[in-house]
Write a protein that holds these residues in place. Structure first.
Motif, PDB file in Angstrom:
ATOM      1  N   ILE A 147      30.177  -3.649  67.101  1.00  0.00           N
ATOM      2  CA  ILE A 147      30.287  -2.158  67.275  1.00  0.00           C
ATOM      3  C   ILE A 147      29.585  -1.650  68.795  1.00  0.00           C
ATOM      4  O   ILE A 147      30.354  -1.037  69.319  1.00  0.00           O
ATOM      5  CB  ILE A 147      29.435  -1.513  65.986  1.00  0.00           C
ATOM      6  N   ALA A 148      28.618  -2.550  69.175  1.00  0.00           N
ATOM      7  CA  ALA A 148      28.113  -1.982  70.584  1.00  0.00           C
ATOM      8  C   ALA A 148      29.110  -2.031  71.626  1.00  0.00           C
ATOM      9  O   ALA A 148      29.139  -1.484  72.337  1.00  0.00           O
ATOM     10  CB  ALA A 148      26.718  -2.709  70.718  1.00  0.00           C
ATOM     11  N   HIS A 149      29.844  -3.227  71.417  1.00  0.00           N
ATOM     12  CA  HIS A 149      30.931  -3.498  72.366  1.00  0.00           C
ATOM     13  C   HIS A 149      31.905  -2.485  72.360  1.00  0.00           C
ATOM     14  O   HIS A 149      32.378  -1.886  73.517  1.00  0.00           O
ATOM     15  CB  HIS A 149      31.547  -4.888  72.134  1.00  0.00           C
ATOM     16  N   GLU A 150      32.450  -2.124  71.090  1.00  0.00           N
ATOM     17  CA  GLU A 150      33.375  -0.872  70.792  1.00  0.00           C
ATOM     18  C   GLU A 150      32.685   0.279  71.426  1.00  0.00           C
ATOM     19  O   GLU A 150      33.846   1.072  71.850  1.00  0.00           O
ATOM     20  CB  GLU A 150      33.995  -1.062  69.370  1.00  0.00           C
ATOM     21  N   CYS A 151      31.715   0.531  71.057  1.00  0.00           N
ATOM     22  CA  CYS A 151      31.101   1.929  71.807  1.00  0.00           C
ATOM     23  C   CYS A 151      31.765   2.189  73.133  1.00  0.00           C
ATOM     24  O   CYS A 151      31.486   3.148  73.837  1.00  0.00           O
ATOM     25  CB  CYS A 151      29.631   2.069  71.453  1.00  0.00           C
ATOM     26  N   GLY A 152      31.351   0.822  73.864  1.00  0.00           N
ATOM     27  CA  GLY A 152      31.476   0.782  75.368  1.00  0.00           C
ATOM     28  C   GLY A 152      32.931   1.226  75.678  1.00  0.00           C
ATOM     29  O   GLY A 152      33.173   2.167  76.711  1.00  0.00           O
ATOM     30  N   HIS A 153      34.011   1.026  75.011  1.00  0.00           N
ATOM     31  CA  HIS A 153      35.457   1.434  75.144  1.00  0.00           C
ATOM     32  C   HIS A 153      35.259   2.873  74.837  1.00  0.00           C
ATOM     33  O   HIS A 153      36.099   3.683  75.437  1.00  0.00           O
ATOM     34  CB  HIS A 153      36.280   0.729  74.284  1.00  0.00           C
ATOM     35  N   VAL A 154      34.831   3.393  73.756  1.00  0.00           N
ATOM     36  CA  VAL A 154      34.971   4.843  73.471  1.00  0.00           C
ATOM     37  C   VAL A 154      34.250   5.426  74.617  1.00  0.00           C
ATOM     38  O   VAL A 154      35.077   6.664  74.699  1.00  0.00           O
ATOM     39  CB  VAL A 154      34.064   4.947  71.989  1.00  0.00           C
ATOM     40  N   LEU A 155      33.060   5.259  74.880  1.00  0.00           N
ATOM     41  CA  LEU A 155      32.333   6.244  76.039  1.00  0.00           C
ATOM     42  C   LEU A 155      32.979   6.116  77.082  1.00  0.00           C
ATOM     43  O   LEU A 155      33.068   7.143  78.018  1.00  0.00           O
ATOM     44  CB  LEU A 155      30.894   5.829  75.884  1.00  0.00           C
ATOM     45  N   GLU A 156      33.529   4.771  77.728  1.00  0.00           N
ATOM     46  CA  GLU A 156      34.204   4.839  78.793  1.00  0.00           C
ATOM     47  C   GLU A 156      35.567   5.692  79.064  1.00  0.00           C
ATOM     48  O   GLU A 156      35.768   6.298  80.121  1.00  0.00           O
ATOM     49  CB  GLU A 156      34.564   3.218  79.385  1.00  0.00           C
ATOM     50  N   GLN A 157      36.115   5.770  77.992  1.00  0.00           N
ATOM     51  CA  GLN A 157      37.600   6.264  77.911  1.00  0.00           C
ATOM     52  C   GLN A 157      37.225   7.644  77.959  1.00  0.00           C
ATOM     53  O   GLN A 157      38.043   8.628  78.518  1.00  0.00           O
ATOM     54  CB  GLN A 157      38.376   5.888  76.760  1.00  0.00           C
ATOM     55  N   ARG A 158      36.147   8.131  77.110  1.00  0.00           N
ATOM     56  CA  ARG A 158      35.813   9.769  77.313  1.00  0.00           C
ATOM     57  C   ARG A 158      35.605  10.043  78.518  1.00  0.00           C
ATOM     58  O   ARG A 158      35.763  11.163  78.970  1.00  0.00           O
ATOM     59  CB  ARG A 158      34.841   9.884  76.255  1.00  0.00           C
ATOM     60  N   VAL A 159      34.656   9.331  79.299  1.00  0.00           N
ATOM     61  CA  VAL A 159      34.364   9.705  80.626  1.00  0.00           C
ATOM     62  C   VAL A 159      35.493   9.464  81.690  1.00  0.00           C
ATOM     63  O   VAL A 159      35.778  10.361  82.382  1.00  0.00           O
ATOM     64  CB  VAL A 159      33.077   8.563  81.165  1.00  0.00           C
ATOM     65  N   THR A 160      36.413   8.462  81.593  1.00  0.00           N
ATOM     66  CA  THR A 160      37.525   8.175  82.552  1.00  0.00           C
ATOM     67  C   THR A 160      38.544   9.438  82.316  1.00  0.00           C
ATOM     68  O   THR A 160      39.108   9.744  83.266  1.00  0.00           O
ATOM     69  CB  THR A 160      38.256   7.004  82.069  1.00  0.00           C
ATOM     70  N   SER A 161      38.628  10.104  81.325  1.00  0.00           N
ATOM     71  CA  SER A 161      39.541  11.112  81.054  1.00  0.00           C
ATOM     72  C   SER A 161      39.002  12.441  82.037  1.00  0.00           C
ATOM     73  O   SER A 161      39.780  13.269  82.339  1.00  0.00           O
ATOM     74  CB  SER A 161      39.490  11.524  79.653  1.00  0.00           C
ATOM     75  N   LYS A 162      37.819  12.494  82.274  1.00  0.00           N
ATOM     76  CA  LYS A 162      37.099  13.520  83.116  1.00  0.00           C
ATOM     77  C   LYS A 162      37.044  12.955  84.587  1.00  0.00           C
ATOM     78  O   LYS A 162      37.427  13.615  85.688  1.00  0.00           O
ATOM     79  CB  LYS A 162      35.801  14.034  82.615  1.00  0.00           C
ATOM     80  N   GLN A 163      36.821  11.598  84.582  1.00  0.00           N
ATOM     81  CA  GLN A 163      36.408  11.144  85.905  1.00  0.00           C
ATOM     82  C   GLN A 163      37.408   9.987  86.012  1.00  0.00           C
ATOM     83  O   GLN A 163      36.949   8.606  85.669  1.00  0.00           O
ATOM     84  CB  GLN A 163      34.944  10.785  86.131  1.00  0.00           C
ATOM     85  N   PRO A 164      38.553  10.016  86.676  1.00  0.00           N
ATOM     86  CA  PRO A 164      39.505   8.822  86.462  1.00  0.00           C
ATOM     87  C   PRO A 164      39.012   7.685  87.457  1.00  0.00           C
ATOM     88  O   PRO A 164      39.560   6.669  87.228  1.00  0.00           O
ATOM     89  CB  PRO A 164      40.576   9.545  87.080  1.00  0.00           C
ATOM     90  N   LYS A 165      37.965   7.740  88.298  1.00  0.00           N
ATOM     91  CA  LYS A 165      37.723   6.478  88.971  1.00  0.00           C
ATOM     92  C   LYS A 165      36.831   5.768  88.467  1.00  0.00           C
ATOM     93  O   LYS A 165      36.167   4.796  89.142  1.00  0.00           O
ATOM     94  CB  LYS A 165      37.243   7.146  90.339  1.00  0.00           C
ATOM     95  N   THR A 166      36.315   6.089  87.035  1.00  0.00           N
ATOM     96  CA  THR A 166      35.139   5.131  86.504  1.00  0.00           C
ATOM     97  C   THR A 166      35.501   3.898  86.512  1.00  0.00           C
ATOM     98  O   THR A 166      34.546   2.795  86.803  1.00  0.00           O
ATOM     99  CB  THR A 166      35.219   5.889  84.953  1.00  0.00           C
ATOM    100  N   LEU A 167      36.704   3.419  85.982  1.00  0.00           N
ATOM    101  CA  LEU A 167      36.872   2.016  86.074  1.00  0.00           C
ATOM    102  C   LEU A 167      37.005   1.194  87.342  1.00  0.00           C
ATOM    103  O   LEU A 167      36.720   0.088  87.692  1.00  0.00           O
ATOM    104  CB  LEU A 167      38.149   1.634  85.073  1.00  0.00           C
ATOM    105  N   ALA A 168      37.375   1.955  88.411  1.00  0.00           N
ATOM    106  CA  ALA A 168      37.532   1.299  89.748  1.00  0.00           C
ATOM    107  C   ALA A 168      36.285   1.118  90.531  1.00  0.00           C
ATOM    108  O   ALA A 168      35.714   0.198  90.992  1.00  0.00           O
ATOM    109  CB  ALA A 168      38.380   2.434  90.763  1.00  0.00           C
ATOM    110  N   GLN A 169      35.477   2.238  89.935  1.00  0.00           N
ATOM    111  CA  GLN A 169      33.906   2.200  90.437  1.00  0.00           C
ATOM    112  C   GLN A 169      33.343   0.865  89.755  1.00  0.00           C
ATOM    113  O   GLN A 169      32.338   0.198  89.943  1.00  0.00           O
ATOM    114  CB  GLN A 169      33.078   3.266  90.192  1.00  0.00           C
ATOM    115  N   TRP A 170      33.581   0.881  88.424  1.00  0.00           N
ATOM    116  CA  TRP A 170      33.174  -0.299  87.769  1.00  0.00           C
ATOM    117  C   TRP A 170      33.450  -1.871  88.338  1.00  0.00           C
ATOM    118  O   TRP A 170      32.494  -2.732  88.556  1.00  0.00           O
ATOM    119  CB  TRP A 170      33.448  -0.436  86.246  1.00  0.00           C
ATOM    120  N   LYS A 171      34.774  -1.969  88.757  1.00  0.00           N
ATOM    121  CA  LYS A 171      34.946  -3.191  89.491  1.00  0.00           C
ATOM    122  C   LYS A 171      34.296  -3.412  90.852  1.00  0.00           C
ATOM    123  O   LYS A 171      33.887  -4.416  90.972  1.00  0.00           O
ATOM    124  CB  LYS A 171      36.611  -2.848  89.863  1.00  0.00           C
TER     125      LYS A 171
END
Ligand SMILES: [Zn+2]
Length: 236
Positions: A147-171
């Motif tokens: 569940i802690a892993h899946e929360c990561g997807h939930v929270l990242e997607q919510r932030v990416t919807s406002k800040q599209p560069k989130t995953l690029a920054q994560w890379k």
């Protein structure tokens, strides 16, 4: 999504200990594996059913299910269980209670209007779980670490919807930190992030955040920013 079973036994730990340090590829998951056993057992907050169950058609295939409204600390969330799954609501709540309070907003996000909340299914085509900002689906055996892993997807997607560069920054953070999060996380950046979400939860719960920050400082600061920035929609 997550396919692996996060389960350790004394036998496998003993086996791992027998393998020389040279042969083991260091990663964050292995470093903090000892925190799994007691994860979430000290959390004082208990979840309570506010209302329900109500009969629903679940989002995945309109499968018949039951939905409960639940309060956990400050968080109001939904839990839905597929009718054909033999699982009690109290067993679901006991699992959710193990997550650190700061992760509960993932449950609130997937409980927004027209969503099922935390949803338990008999089968997810071989997966243990699926997570996005629209659903958090689990099978019967998915534990609090999954569940802690899946929360990561939930929270990242919510932030990416406002800040599209989130995953690029994560890379960029993965590259800068020069340490693997886990074998599963090595596959692709958004899984690396979800794996970091679960390891951060373990370290938060087990009071090892300073050690995690020292090993993976860029992921650490970005994950804390995501945890802070992800917000549920305001209830209408
Ligand atoms: Zn995943």
């Amino acid at each position: 999504m997550i396919f692996k079973l996060i389960a350790t036994t004394i036998a496998t730990l003993a086996l791992a200990g027998a393998i020389s340090a040279k042969e083991k590829k260091a990663n964050l998951e292995k470093t903090f594996e000892s925190l799994h056993k007691d994860f979430g057992t000290k959390n004082p907050d208990k979840a309570t059913v506010i209302s329900g169950p109500v009969v629903v058609k679940m989002l995945r295939g309109e499968s018949p299910g039951k939905c409960w409204q639940v309060q956990l600390g400050d968080a109001r969330l939904k839990v839905t269980i597929e009718d054909k799954l033999d699982l009690k609501i109290q067993d679901c709540l006991a699992r959710l209670e193990k997550l650190p309070p700061s992760y509960r907003k993932a449950f609130v996000i997937v409980s927004e209007a027209k969503k099922d909340g935390v949803a338990f299914y008999e089968d997810l085509e071989g997966a243990s779980a699926h997570g996005s900002q629209d659903y958090l689906n689990l099978v019967k055996d998915a534990d609090a670490l999954v569940i802690a892993h899946e929360c990561g997807h939930v929270l990242e997607q919510r932030v990416t919807s406002k800040q599209p560069k989130t995953l690029a920054q994560w890379k960029a953070a993965i590259k800068a930190d020069r340490i693997s999060v886990s074998d599963y996380g090595d596959e692709v950046a958004h899984e690396d992030l979800a794996e970091f979400s679960y390891i951060y939860a373990c370290c938060l719960d087990g009071r090892k955040l300073a050690e995690l920050k020292a090993l993976s400082p860029q992921r650490f600061s970005q994950w804390e920013a995501i945890l802070k920035a992800a917000e549920p929609l305001k209830a209408p």
